[in-house]
Every structure is written in C-alpha cells, then in structure tokens.
Write an enzyme that holds these catalytic residues in place. Structure first.
Site, mmCIF file in Angstrom:
data_model
loop_
_atom_site.group_PDB
_atom_site.id
_atom_site.type_symbol
_atom_site.label_atom_id
_atom_site.label_comp_id
_atom_site.label_asym_id
_atom_site.label_seq_id
_atom_site.Cartn_x
_atom_site.Cartn_y
_atom_site.Cartn_z
ATOM 1 N N TYR A 141 -51.193 -29.067 -3.305
ATOM 2 C CA TYR A 141 -49.739 -28.523 -3.468
ATOM 3 C C TYR A 141 -49.511 -27.887 -4.859
ATOM 4 O O TYR A 141 -48.620 -27.167 -5.029
ATOM 5 C CB TYR A 141 -48.825 -29.741 -3.408
ATOM 6 C CG TYR A 141 -48.277 -30.339 -2.038
ATOM 7 C CD1 TYR A 141 -49.219 -30.740 -1.366
ATOM 8 C CD2 TYR A 141 -47.043 -30.360 -1.657
ATOM 9 C CE1 TYR A 141 -48.887 -31.227 -0.067
ATOM 10 C CE2 TYR A 141 -46.612 -30.749 -0.665
ATOM 11 C CZ TYR A 141 -47.588 -31.016 0.331
ATOM 12 O OH TYR A 141 -47.176 -31.737 1.780
ATOM 13 N N LYS A 186 -61.539 -37.300 2.767
ATOM 14 C CA LYS A 186 -62.398 -36.526 3.562
ATOM 15 C C LYS A 186 -63.539 -36.197 2.718
ATOM 16 O O LYS A 186 -64.025 -35.259 2.372
ATOM 17 C CB LYS A 186 -61.470 -35.314 3.917
ATOM 18 C CG LYS A 186 -62.182 -34.349 4.776
ATOM 19 C CD LYS A 186 -62.238 -34.759 6.340
ATOM 20 C CE LYS A 186 -63.131 -33.663 7.290
ATOM 21 N NZ LYS A 186 -63.304 -34.344 8.453
ATOM 22 N N ASP A 219 -59.473 -37.783 9.255
ATOM 23 C CA ASP A 219 -59.424 -37.462 10.940
ATOM 24 C C ASP A 219 -59.464 -38.577 11.535
ATOM 25 O O ASP A 219 -58.523 -38.874 12.672
ATOM 26 C CB ASP A 219 -60.528 -36.412 11.299
ATOM 27 C CG ASP A 219 -61.879 -36.583 10.939
ATOM 28 O OD1 ASP A 219 -62.091 -37.618 10.067
ATOM 29 O OD2 ASP A 219 -62.798 -35.979 11.118
ATOM 30 N N ASP A 243 -48.823 -36.595 3.424
ATOM 31 C CA ASP A 243 -47.404 -35.931 4.135
ATOM 32 C C ASP A 243 -47.804 -35.831 5.447
ATOM 33 O O ASP A 243 -46.962 -36.260 6.297
ATOM 34 C CB ASP A 243 -47.570 -34.249 3.576
ATOM 35 C CG ASP A 243 -46.447 -33.490 4.126
ATOM 36 O OD1 ASP A 243 -45.233 -34.179 4.298
ATOM 37 O OD2 ASP A 243 -46.723 -32.292 4.561
ATOM 38 N N ASP A 247 -45.509 -38.191 8.808
ATOM 39 C CA ASP A 247 -44.964 -37.847 9.920
ATOM 40 C C ASP A 247 -45.532 -38.296 11.258
ATOM 41 O O ASP A 247 -44.675 -38.823 11.998
ATOM 42 C CB ASP A 247 -44.685 -36.171 10.061
ATOM 43 C CG ASP A 247 -43.959 -35.617 9.197
ATOM 44 O OD1 ASP A 247 -43.510 -36.234 8.175
ATOM 45 O OD2 ASP A 247 -43.107 -34.515 9.617
HETATM 46 C C1 IPM Z 1 -41.832 -34.085 2.601
HETATM 47 C C2 IPM Z 1 -41.915 -32.618 2.860
HETATM 48 C C3 IPM Z 1 -42.414 -31.700 1.331
HETATM 49 C C4 IPM Z 1 -43.661 -32.005 1.206
HETATM 50 C C5 IPM Z 1 -42.098 -30.232 1.432
HETATM 51 C C6 IPM Z 1 -40.756 -29.955 1.843
HETATM 52 C C7 IPM Z 1 -42.279 -29.650 0.090
HETATM 53 O O1 IPM Z 1 -42.767 -32.224 4.001
HETATM 54 O O2 IPM Z 1 -41.270 -34.509 1.541
HETATM 55 O O3 IPM Z 1 -42.704 -34.820 3.067
HETATM 56 O O4 IPM Z 1 -44.544 -31.497 1.955
HETATM 57 O O5 IPM Z 1 -43.944 -32.753 0.420
HETATM 58 MN MN MN Z 2 -43.580 -33.892 5.011
#
Ligand code: IPM
Ligand code: MN
Ligand code: NAD
Length: 362
Positions: A141, A186, A219, A243, A247
């Site tokens: 990042y 990884k 993975d 990240d 999700d």
């Molecule tokens: C999160 C988001 C952020 C990230 C983006 C919006 C920069 O996806 O907070 O999970 O990737 O950290």
């Molecule tokens: Mn995110």
C-alpha cells in the site's frame, strides 16, 4: 469521563452508518454519565470536493488532538476516474499513516441470529471467534509506485521493526484469548513474506513462549478460513492479505456490513471504522447495515477510552437487537427489512437491558 471524538463520515453510506454509531455512543454516554464531544470533519471524496484534497490539514490536526476517531467510509464512482490526480482512498491511507496506526484489529464473531444469512453451513460457524490483526501502515500500500506508457509497479517493502511491532500486538492480544496465533504469508514466493515469517518466529520464541504460533500460506488460508473457521484464534498478516481475508471472513458473520475494526498504534488513540466501503450501490437510501459502525463504536469505548463495561454493554445490545430480528436488507432475505436508523433505535432500546443485566451480575 470526558472524551473528544472526531467523526469523519466520509462518502456514500459513511454518513448514514456513522450517524447510527454516534447515536448509540450518545445514548451510552447519557446512561453512564460520560460527556462525549463529537466534532465532524471532512475526509475522502467530500473533502476533495470541498477542499481539493482528501485529507485536509484541519482534519488531520483535529484527529491528532482527539481521544479517538470514528470513520464511515471513503470513495465512490464520482472520484474513481483512473486518471484523477488524487483519490479519496489516499486520505484514509494518509490518516492511518499520519497517526501511525499500524495494527488493525478486525474481530469476527458470528452472531447466532445471523448465521442463516451466511453462505457457509451453520455447523461450521457455531463457536467461531477469531481476531484478524492486519498490518496497516506498510507493505504494498505504501511502497513506491511507478507508471510509464507500457508498465506500472507497486513496491512491497517491510522492515523488521514493522513486522515485530504488529506481531507483538497480535501475541499480546492472543494472551487474553486462546494463545494461538496464525501468521499468514506467501513465504513460498515473496521475500517480504520470508522476512515476515522469520521475524514472527523469533518474536514468539524470545518474547511469547506461552503462545503457539503456526504459519499458513495465504492462498490455502483463504480456503481454510471458510472450511474450518473454528480452528483460528488470532490471525496476523500483512496489509493487503489482511484486507482481502477480512472481507472474505465477513461471510462467516453473514454480511460485510457487520464487521467493525480498530486501528491502533502505541498510544491510546485509535481510528474506528467498519471494514466495509462506501457501498455506492445502496448509498442515500437509509438501508445500510449500521452494525459494523456501531460495533466499531464499542471498540472505541474499549481500546481508546478504556470503558470496557460500556463497550460490552453496546455489544450485548447489538446481540439483543439481532436476536429480535432487527435485520437490514443485507441480512433480512425475504423478510421485512429494518432501515439503518431503525436498527440503531433497536440497539439504543436494548441498552437499558444490556447495561442493567451486567450491573446486576456485578
Ligand atoms: C479497508 C479498505 C481500504 C483498504 C481502502 C479504501 C484504502 O478496503 O479499509 O479495508 O484497502 O485498506
Ligand atoms: Mn477493505
Ligand atoms: P463496499 O464495501 O463499499 O461494498 C461491497 C458490497 O457490500 C456492496 O454490494 C455493498 O452494497 C455491500 N455493503 C457494504 N457495506 C454494507 C453495509 N453496511 N450494509 C449493507 N451492505 C453493505 O466495496 P466496493 O463496492 O468494492 O467499494 C466501494 C468504494 O468504497 C470504493 O471506492 C472503495 O475504495 C471504498 N472502500 C472504502 C473503505 C473505507 O473507507 N474503509 C473500505 C472499502 C472500500
């Protein structure tokens, strides 16, 4: 107690879910005799529109001076032109880095009432209680980015010190839980992952001999997370893996809208935000799930204000609201859905019992 809380509603559903979380925090303050001062500032797309930059100096200064920061979400189609000189997401990254909030805690504790909304078999989900500790201020990042006519590159870099501090934080948190840490990397391909793995091994051997450490490649971890989620306690990983995996982990809980996060550095100050984004597809309709934001408020009470009882009280009230069927559209399926504000109101109603029950227990 008195606390100064900066609120950064941001874009899309950000203002809707932060309003819900602030309403709950106000109710908690009233009930427990605290004084919370909330100050709103701009970040993200709205800050680009109003001030020409995604993290105005005044916003960063206000955050630096606050006890804690509560954020909604940033970004959206309006600001997503690939050729735009600046993006809303840069504001969030600059804030995390500016406050040196290197440890992003993302707890995943599926609630029994929402298991039916999860696309995973319920018998795999009962008893799942994991905490992802995502490194938040390093890695791909923040490495140098280049672009020319025919190529682009993003540099992924980690220092030993960056890995040490987040692994230490994960192990410290594990000591208050089941003392099991899974480090995800990884290392079969990436040099940064080999540094990560070596460093994690050493930190645990030298400083946390009472903690069990295992390594998992990212993975296969993405698969195991869904096939045996109960096997995990604390999961520590680098910025981008964390990240993506969180999700994915939101599907254990039933919706992306349910998961909160706390971003912490070495001090008490923290940034609290749901893990989801600005959800442009549902923004402005009052239907977003505010639970991730409300539970982020609970984490704010716990980690920045050290109000553990109040934090637990909010968590119980959220549980009771979900038990009573206060589901937004993402969870309701065919059933009648609650709006964002109605869920917040159900949680606030629940505070009376949630706080009272624990007072009796004490
Ligand atoms: C999160 C988001 C952020 C990230 C983006 C919006 C920069 O996806 O907070 O999970 O990737 O950290
Ligand atoms: Mn995110
Ligand atoms: P998203 O998280 O915004 O949405 C993904 C899906 O989940 C959408 O269908 C959305 O409607 C749904 N969803 C998300 N939160 C919800 C909630 N609270 N209640 C009900 N449904 C919810 O991800 P995306 O669509 O990939 O990204 C949209 C924008 O958000 C992008 O600009 C992205 O950069 C940004 N983003 C910001 C943050 C942040 O500010 N922390 C986090 C992730 C994404």
């Amino acid at each position: 107690m008195h606390a100064d809380i900066v609120v950064l509603p941001g874009d899309g559903i950000g203002p809707e879910v932060t309003a819900a979380a602030v309403a709950v925090l106000r109710a908690v303050a009233d009930r427990h005799g605290h004084r919370f001062a909330f100050a709103e500032h701009d970040i993200g797309g709205i800050a680009i529109d109003r001030h020409g930059e995604p993290l105005p100096e005044a916003t960063l200064a206000a955050c630096r001076g606050a006890d804690a920061v509560l954020l909604g979400a940033v970004g959206g189609p309006k600001w997503s032109d690939p050729n735009a000189p600046v993006r809303p997401e840069q504001g969030l990254l600059a804030l995390r880095r500016g406050l040196d909030l290197y440890a992003n805690l993302r707890p995943v504790q599926p609630h029994p009432a929402t298991l039916g909304a999860a696309p995973i078999k319920p018998h795999l989900l009962a008893g799942v209680d994991l905490l992802v500790v995502r490194e938040l201020t390093g890695g791909i990042y923040f490495g140098d980015k280049t672009r020319d006519a025919g190529s682009a590159s993003d540099l992924c870099r980690y220092t030993v010190a960056e890995v040490e501090r987040v692994v230490r934080r994960a192990c410290t948190l594990a000591r208050a839980r089941r003392r099991h840490v899974t480090s995800v990397d990884k290392a079969n391909v990436l040099e940064t992952s080999r540094l990560w793995r070596e460093t994690a091994e050493r930190v645990v051997r030298e400083e946390f001999p009472d903690v069990t450490l295992e390594h998992q490649l990212v993975d296969s971890m993405a698969m195991h997370l869904l096939s045996k989620p109960r096997a995990y306690d604390v999961v520590v990983t680098e910025n981008m893996f964390g990240d993506i995996l969180t999700d994915e982990a939101s599907m254990l809980a039933g919706s992306l809208g349910l998961l909160p996060s706390a971003s912490l550095g070495d001090g008490d100050q923290g940034l609290y935000e749901p893990i989801h984004g600005s959800a442009p597809d549902i923004a402005g309709r009052g239907i977003a799930n505010p639970v991730g934001a409300i539970l982020s408020g609970a984490l704010l009470l716990r980690h920045s204000l050290h109000l553990e009882e109040e934090a637990a009280c909010v968590e119980r009230a959220v549980g009771a609201a979900l038990d009573a069927g206060a589901f937004t559209a993402d969870l309701a399926g065919e059933g009648r859905a609650f709006g964002t504000d109605a869920v917040a109101a159900a949680v606030i109603d629940g505070l009376a019992t949630a706080c009272h029950v624990s007072e009796l227990r004490d």
